[in-house]
Design an enzyme around this catalytic site. Structure first.
Site, PDB file in Angstrom:
ATOM      1  N   ASN A  96      13.494  12.972 -46.291  1.00  0.00           N
ATOM      2  CA  ASN A  96      14.366  13.619 -45.314  1.00  0.00           C
ATOM      3  C   ASN A  96      13.629  14.769 -44.622  1.00  0.00           C
ATOM      4  OD1 ASN A  96      17.438  13.256 -44.835  1.00  0.00           O
ATOM      5  ND2 ASN A  96      17.085  15.450 -44.575  1.00  0.00           N
ATOM      6  N   ASP A 142      16.224   9.528 -37.717  1.00  0.00           N
ATOM      7  CA  ASP A 142      16.793  10.803 -38.166  1.00  0.00           C
ATOM      8  C   ASP A 142      16.791  10.767 -39.687  1.00  0.00           C
ATOM      9  OD1 ASP A 142      18.047  13.328 -37.946  1.00  0.00           O
ATOM     10  OD2 ASP A 142      19.186  12.620 -36.227  1.00  0.00           O
ATOM     11  N   ASP A 143      17.491  11.715 -40.315  1.00  0.00           N
ATOM     12  CA  ASP A 143      17.626  11.764 -41.774  1.00  0.00           C
ATOM     13  C   ASP A 143      16.259  11.631 -42.473  1.00  0.00           C
ATOM     14  OD1 ASP A 143      20.225  11.864 -41.004  1.00  0.00           O
ATOM     15  OD2 ASP A 143      20.912  10.149 -42.123  1.00  0.00           O
ATOM     16  N   HIS A 144      16.048  10.525 -43.193  1.00  0.00           N
ATOM     17  CA  HIS A 144      14.807  10.362 -43.967  1.00  0.00           C
ATOM     18  C   HIS A 144      13.707   9.781 -43.090  1.00  0.00           C
ATOM     19  CE1 HIS A 144      18.036  10.475 -46.921  1.00  0.00           C
ATOM     20  NE2 HIS A 144      17.153  10.883 -47.794  1.00  0.00           N
ATOM     21  N   TRP A 145      13.512  10.366 -41.951  1.00  0.00           N
ATOM     22  CA  TRP A 145      12.542   9.806 -40.995  1.00  0.00           C
ATOM     23  C   TRP A 145      11.144  10.394 -41.174  1.00  0.00           C
ATOM     24  CZ3 TRP A 145       9.732  11.843 -36.805  1.00  0.00           C
ATOM     25  CH2 TRP A 145       9.846  13.231 -36.679  1.00  0.00           C
TER      26      TRP A 145
END
Lengths: 736, 736
Positions: free
Chosen positions: A221, A319-322
């Site tokens: 993340n 997004d997030d765990h990118w």
């Protein structure tokens, strides 16, 4: 080329179990070809087997909870800096986790603190010798000996994260009570990789109807450290691009094998600033990013191969765990993803999605999400809300980007049942989807017109952070305003780094370089400007006809007597208080049609003094070769300067508004000495913009305002003018 | 003790030939004991022999014009930096004097340029090897070879000054046409010393009636470099305290002999910033100042001895050629001056004059000067002017200082004949002089009351620039506002440097340290804060009960993660844009009696949100131990913090107003934990102030406003209150 139908295709609809009839009715009305699940929703068999393509989301690192609970040493971790403690005596005891959210963090006591942690005397800036401190595992404290009274001490320490941040955020925001706290496992460990792949195999077998696996996202993340007291300081640190949450002793050990040198905790902690994307990065940190990118590609590819082997497509959520995915990187194609999905508020995010190479499908998740309330708690799909107006306003922002760059699909997220009482919203989405498909068809036929010169934005990150800076719009960062303006302009924009410049010089065709940001920021460039090669490269290029548009503190790196390293080119510099005794050149006060503004090509569409936001103070012109077009309280705000055969424009700040977007657009044309080309395919009304799709012979004119607008567009001959009247939020398509 | 008479004495009147009757009438009316000449006036024998003491002015370095004209290599000189030139090719030609006023400067080609000049590549910051450039004496240009295209080059060069700055200013301002341009000779040369002493002997013999020789001043003027085009940039550089105009090859050679190392042109030029008093000085420059101070004392003493030998007194004017005189230094007494004369606009200048030790008489030259127009060209002693109101307004400013520190004499300057049509002015000066003599008599009997704790202002200069910063009031420098406030407060204030701190710690009795200024400035401290010993000294002192009042950017010296080095003490730090990703503690918004202001001892007299001037942005509180008393746009402006047994107050800026002066006064009492002592000998009305002279049992209450005021003073018992009504500008003397 027209699409088979403007009425259907390229649309992802969030299905909702229990609302099968609504789901299928709206899927038809909106022309959806795909139905997705959302966080917290499940699709019923009736939907899954309705003939639509099915998207299903999966987050691998939080998918193996039972295993995570019994393998705590395989959880993800990161370095934190303890809050500083001032020594009163010869010994200081520090509780590293004091002030941090202990439902998120626990100390990593498995990996030897003496090896991985560091104690710093922050008053001297030096590390305290390892022999001078001890960690008490029972108390969770560090005791430092031989401290100097009055000095501040901190501990850099490793902490496991026992609650994955996205689920933590949703859990706490939505008061999920005693629902399980999900933790994220670290795939850096081979055991974890095996567990994840096994899970994925099972999951693929369990989802026979799923056509597209949407990864949310890969493994790590963005950085998000929470404080103990969320009322007074929830986000101790949060950065959309920082790799802080990827670290582990194993990663550091592997890094050293590959790069031949060891990173320390301080490379990550950096005095508590960590490696914020907004600050100019160090070379060591860039190496570490490359190392993690390698790893995420390598293990990510294994996952995607399995998806493909199961006959499904793999999409990734941007997004997030990118972290480590880096869709802007040249290596992104190596993952083998089929699609990239970006949730967008702004035009620049549309461009960010479109910009990724190495993926076939670029899909946008539009706002508003189908939630009862918006991001700030305002009503959306409930009494008091006006979701149709919200959708229109979000659309006119995103549409500016869609006009300039091809997007393949759009879609919505959330709870479909919420739209039932809003028939006008249902109608508007139908219309919006048709508008999108029409624009997509124009792009498919050929690129729209762009200005007869290229523009490059120069930052420390270059293309890696093109069209984003660091995540969502942040008002205090001028470059967000600039890229939001650029995202909807008919200008060919690239993003280059200082390394690019040193390696290859200014790219061919680039006539204008924008450098925008605060001193020390990655956007202005910070320490990268402390490089004579860079300064000489740009100065010589400008002298030979290149142009620089500097905004805020362009090329800032302080030396005695100079702050902007491109001051000779810009014709302005900034006094931060050290030039009280140095006189300032008394320029001619700007005066013209608009009070306090000099009449000039650049200012021709202004109707009042531009509001450039929280601009910088203390700028001054070097001599009479600089022309001041606008000032505030005796300080130049907008200037022009000729340097050799090149030109420069300086703006003391920038704020995204229709008038300022036009100001910037004109500044680019003036800097490029292309004033003569200005009228063609531009609108007269700053609240409208247009795009000329030559292959289709279509002129698209958009109204970016919530009120009706009239505008005029000059055609390619430079003489013929088309008058266009537009309703609020509307679009006009003219055959020319 | 009362003076022999309140009606006469301690007053210097500017006489004017041709107005003998007026001169003698006003001398009597105003109680003058002394008559002076002024620039451009001569005293007639009738005045000179009227029985009054006579002051005569002399400026030694411009007194020997015929000799100066034929000894051009003995003129004063200085280093200048040429304007930067960007190399386009492999050779650059620079005209060093381009942009400078050639009626002030000529190149010094007598002393080998190759030895004394330096060429810099300002893009790399490094010196260009001597072998790579040549000076063309015929063209007056420097050609630099092997230049790197795109780099900026400058020449540091020596220039003789052929027009002395004060006479140049008067000449040009008053359009003196073809009157002779006076040049200043450099007494660093033994031949020049002989010529000056010979002149002085003759002058003393020619002035038998002169009782006081007023030196204007010693040998070296404050720095003042003029530009070629005075309409657009007259003052290229001007600094009241910079020693730039003392330099010469001879001085540098002597310096090296004494200090054992050589200074270079860059030690003076400093990238074009020179050594502005506003910027934190280098150790090398401080050595040079000490060297010149030595010299000015040594040769000055010879001059003063001759004055004394002639039976006259020697006074020195605290301005113009005052460089190297340093009345604040411990060595000032070595000159043997009898008096010091300071022209004053403000209270802090009164304190500056009073502060000098080693001189018996401290004399003020009051404003308005007897000129037709004021400093900004506004009418004074002519139609449209109101010189009486001007005099009252100047007096209430100066009087605040006179109330706190003893001054021995006052006087006026200018053309006495101008006051003839203004009888009310004549009457007011009579009244003012009586008021002055009364206050002087109170001081003579004993010191006025001061707060039960001492305050020190910490700067890089310490006592050497006590009560002045760098000359007259400069609005953009916060410390001027602060010292103007302090100058009239009943508080014992000293000025200390970082060197003082390191040598002796915080002085005994000092309970509050003020640190006020911008990052890098001499006032905040700049690089002096990059010293753990200083930080620890003050942090430990605060922990044990000391107090810090920080204003603007106190203790600023950037390191990763920290900007204010005393942040732990202050409880606040400043984000200059590098902490976008770091969350900020959400403090309780201030709310109280006045909107947006927390009720607190410090804010008790505020009636509206304080205007702290151009304050700094981005300050943030460290945690909940800091209390925010005032904010602006969500940024704390006024905070309090407890640290150990000490206290700290932070102000984001400061502007001299009656309300802010009271705010500061209260902040000092709160910081010192002396709230209980506050009411005693303080007024309730912020536009009034009072002084208690215990020895005389006199309570003096002053009205600092141009309107009538009512106020109440609490007496020593802490209970009894005296109500006082004051007319505009008035003073009240109460027997208590």
């Amino acid at each position: 080329m027209q699409p088979s139908s403007l009425n259907s295709g390229d649309f992802t609809l969030p299905g909702e179990a229990g609302y099968e009839q609504l789901t299928l009715r709206l899927a038809k009305k909106w022309g959806a070809d795909t139905i997705r699940d959302s966080d917290g929703t499940q699709l019923s068999p009736e939907i899954v087997q309705s003939g639509y393509d099915i998207y299903s989301t999966v987050c691998l690192v939080r998918s193996v909870q039972p295993w995570a609970r019994v393998n705590r040493n395989k959880l993800q971790q990161n370095f934190l800096m303890s809050y500083p403690v001032v020594a009163e005596k010869k010994t200081v005891t520090i509780t590293p986790l004091a002030g941090y959210f202990t439902e998120q963090f626990v100390l990593n006591v498995e990996d030897d603190p003496k090896k991985w942690w560091q104690v710093f005397d922050r008053t001297t800036g030096t590390e305290v010798a390892k022999r001078a401190w001890d960690f008490n595992v029972r108390k969770g404290t560090v005791t430092v000996r031989d401290t100097i009274p009055g000095h501040s001490y901190t501990v850099n320490f490793l902490a496991f994260r026992i609650w994955e941040e996205i689920s933590m955020y949703n859990h706490i925001t939505n008061n999920w009570g005693d629902r399980e706290h999900l933790a994220a496992v670290d795939p850096m460990h081979p055991e974890t990789q095996r567990v994840i792949l096994k899970f994925l195999d099972g999951w693929l077998a369990d989802h026979p109807d799923t056509r597209v696996v949407r990864f949310t996202s890969m493994f790590y993340n963005f950085s998000w450290f929470w404080g103990a007291n969320q009322a007074t300081l929830r986000d101790v640190y949060s950065d959309w691009g920082d790799y802080a949450m990827t670290v582990s002793p194993r990663a550091l050990t592997e890094f050293k094998k590959v790069y031949g040198y060891a990173l320390t905790s301080e490379d990550f902690v950096n005095g508590g600033l960590y490696n914020s994307t907004h600050n100019a990065p160090s070379r060591r940190y860039r190496d570490y990013m490359a190392f993690i990118h390698d790893f995420v590609i390598a293990f990510g590819r294994q996952c995607i191969d399995r998806v493909h082997a199961a006959g499904k497509k793999a999409y990734v959520f941007y997004d997030d765990h990118w972290i480590g995915v880096e869709p802007n990187s040249a290596r992104f194609a190596e993952f083998g993803f089929d699609g990239l999905i970006k949730c967008v508020f702004n035009a620049f995010e549309v461009r960010l999605c479109a910009h990724a190479q190495g993926v076939k499908t670029h899909e946008l998740r539009l706002h508003p999400y189908l939630f009862p309330t918006g991001l700030k708690g305002e009503p959306t799909f409930k009494a008091g809300g006006n979701p149709t107006l919200d959708a229109k306003n979000f659309w006119i922002d995103a549409r500016r980007g869609i006009l300039r760059a091809p997007i393949d699909r759009i879609g919505l997220g959330g709870y479909l049942s919420l739209v039932e009482p809003f028939p006008d919203f249902q109608d508007y989405i139908e219309q919006l989807a048709r508008e999108f498909r029409l624009l997509k068809s124009f792009h498919a036929a050929g690129k729209p017109y762009t200005a007869p010169f290229k523009v490059a934005v120069l930052t420390a990150w270059g293309d890696l952070r093109a069209w984003t800076c660091s995540g969502h719009f942040t008002a205090s960062v001028e470059l967000y305003h600039v890229i939001e303006a650029l995202a909807g302009l008919p200008v060919d924009v690239s993003f280059i780094s200082f390394d690019d410049l040193k390696e290859s010089g200014v790219p061919r065709g680039v006539k204008v370089i924008i450098n925008c940001g605060r001193d020390g920021s990655a956007w202005s460039g910070g320490h990268y400007w402390n490089d004579p090669e860079v300064v000489a490269c740009l100065t010589n290029w400008a002298g030979k006809g290149g142009a620089v548009v500097g905004i805020g503190e362009p090329s800032a790196f302080a030396t005695a007597g100079q702050f902007f390293r491109l001051a000779p080119v810009l014709g302005v510099d900034r006094d931060r208080g050290e030039r009280i005794a140095n006189g300032k050149y008394k320029y001619a006060a700007p005066a013209g049609r608009v009070a306090g503004i000099a009449d000039h090509f650049i200012t021709a569409d202004l109707t009042s003094a531009p509001d450039l936001g929280r601009d910088v103070e203390g700028t001054y012109v070097l001599d009479g070769t600089t022309t001041v077009l606008a000032e505030r309280e005796g300080t130049p705000r907008l200037t022009t300067h000729a340097f050799g055969r090149g030109r420069a424009v300086y703006l003391s700040g920038f704020k995204f508004t229709a008038e300022n977007t036009r100001l910037l657009h004109r500044a680019l044309f003036w800097a490029a000495a292309q004033e003569a080309a200005w009228p063609v395919w531009n609108t007269t009304n700053v609240r409208t913009e247009c795009a000329w799709f030559a292959a289709e012979k279509k002129l698209v004119v958009i109204n970016n305002a919530g009120e009706p607008q009239q505008t005029t567009v000059t055609l390619a001959d430079g003489r013929t003018q088309k008058r266009v009247d537009l309703a609020a939020h509307d679009i006009a398509i003219l055959d020319v």
